[in-house]
Write an enzyme that holds these catalytic residues in place. Structure first.
Site, short mmCIF file in Angstrom:
data_model
loop_
_atom_site.label_atom_id
_atom_site.label_comp_id
_atom_site.label_asym_id
_atom_site.label_seq_id
_atom_site.Cartn_x
_atom_site.Cartn_y
_atom_site.Cartn_z
N ASP A 10 15.54 3.33 52.55
CA ASP A 10 15.81 3.30 51.12
C ASP A 10 16.47 1.97 50.76
OD1 ASP A 10 15.69 5.03 48.63
OD2 ASP A 10 17.67 4.12 48.52
C1 LIG Z 1 14.48 -5.91 45.81
C2 LIG Z 1 13.08 -5.59 46.26
C3 LIG Z 1 12.64 -4.28 46.39
N1 LIG Z 1 11.36 -4.01 46.80
C4 LIG Z 1 10.87 -2.63 46.92
C5 LIG Z 1 11.07 -2.01 48.31
C6 LIG Z 1 10.89 -0.54 48.04
O1 LIG Z 1 9.50 -0.21 48.13
C7 LIG Z 1 11.36 -0.38 46.60
C8 LIG Z 1 12.65 0.38 46.52
O2 LIG Z 1 12.40 1.74 46.39
P1 LIG Z 1 12.64 2.82 47.54
O3 LIG Z 1 13.04 4.08 46.86
O4 LIG Z 1 13.54 2.27 48.60
O5 LIG Z 1 11.21 3.00 48.20
P2 LIG Z 1 9.82 3.47 47.56
O6 LIG Z 1 10.05 4.50 46.50
O7 LIG Z 1 9.02 2.26 47.18
O8 LIG Z 1 9.09 4.11 48.80
P3 LIG Z 1 9.53 5.41 49.68
O9 LIG Z 1 10.71 6.07 49.03
O10 LIG Z 1 8.31 6.28 49.70
O11 LIG Z 1 9.85 4.84 51.03
O12 LIG Z 1 11.55 -1.72 46.09
C9 LIG Z 1 10.50 -5.05 47.11
O13 LIG Z 1 9.33 -4.80 47.48
N2 LIG Z 1 10.92 -6.34 47.00
C10 LIG Z 1 12.18 -6.67 46.59
O14 LIG Z 1 12.50 -7.88 46.51
#
Ligand SMILES: Cc1cn([C@H]2C[C@H](O)[C@@H](COP(=O)(O)OP(=O)(O)OP(=O)(O)O)O2)c(=O)[nH]c1=O
EC number: 3.6.1.9
Length: 191
Positions: A71
């Protein structure tokens, strides 16, 4: 190819990062309420969600394969930013991040022969953003499914003046901590 772990995540970035370290996986996303609890600290929040995602996945599939979940949250002062609800939410987040330092918290949870957890915290400084830049960035579609409404690995990378910590952690799966947890549980990478 033998599948080594279950990845309890819908995030394509997490899949790409696992590909980078040559771990083989099957994807089984779980959908949870990601609302922070009252007065929950960022560390407790991301660790709780990563642990809940891996637990929910294990409850659905059983424990025949280790389950990895993660997360990621963007934290500005005391404010925990998840994924934006809509355009206004994304624009508000980007305005707040403009010209300031924030922290990106990424927790991982690996349920194999034991439950292992780790966290990575990275400081990211944004240069000032203009209103038209923020509007154009929303139009690009990139902010929609990203914590803090930006992607460092995409167009959002141009907002980043400096970073101290883990690039892969900001993208969603800190590779140093992930490979440590995998090693502790006897799961090979780069095979
Ligand atoms: C800050 C930042 C976040 N992110 C993304 C990573 C995560 O996918 C998302 C944060 O949300 P999360 O809730 O961590 O993950 P998710 O909902 O995408 O997937 P799952 O819960 O099924 O594992 O933001 C980037 O891709 N690049 C960035 O620079």
């Amino acid at each position: 190819m033998t599948v080594q772990i279950i990845l309890a995540s819908a995030s394509p970035r997490r899949q790409e990062l696992l590909d980078q370290i040559k771990v083989t996986y099957r994807v089984h996303p779980v959908d949870l309420d990601e609302t922070p609890l009252p007065d929950e600290t960022p560390v407790d929040y991301v660790q709780r969600l990563a642990a809940e995602k891996s637990a929910a996945c294990t409850a659905q599939l059983g424990d025949s394969l280790p389950v990895l979940a993660a997360d990621t949250a963007v934290v500005l002062g005391d404010l925990i930013m998840g994924k934006p609800k809509d355009r206004d939410d994304a624009v508000a987040m980007l305005r707040q991040l403009s010209g300031k330092m924030h922290r990106v918290y990424s927790a991982i949870s690996l349920r194999g022969r034991e439950h292992g957890q780790a966290i990575s915290i990275t400081e990211v400084t944004f240069r000032p953003l203009t209103e038209s830049e923020i509007a154009a960035y929303w139009q690009s579609g990139e902010p929609l499914d990203k914590a803090g409404s930006y992607a460092i690995q995409g167009r959002g990378g141009v907002f980043v003046e400096s970073l101290s910590g883990s690039f892969s952690g900001v993208v969603g799966l800190p590779l140093f901590e992930t490979t440590e947890l995998l090693s502790k549980q006897g799961i090979e990478f780069f095979k």
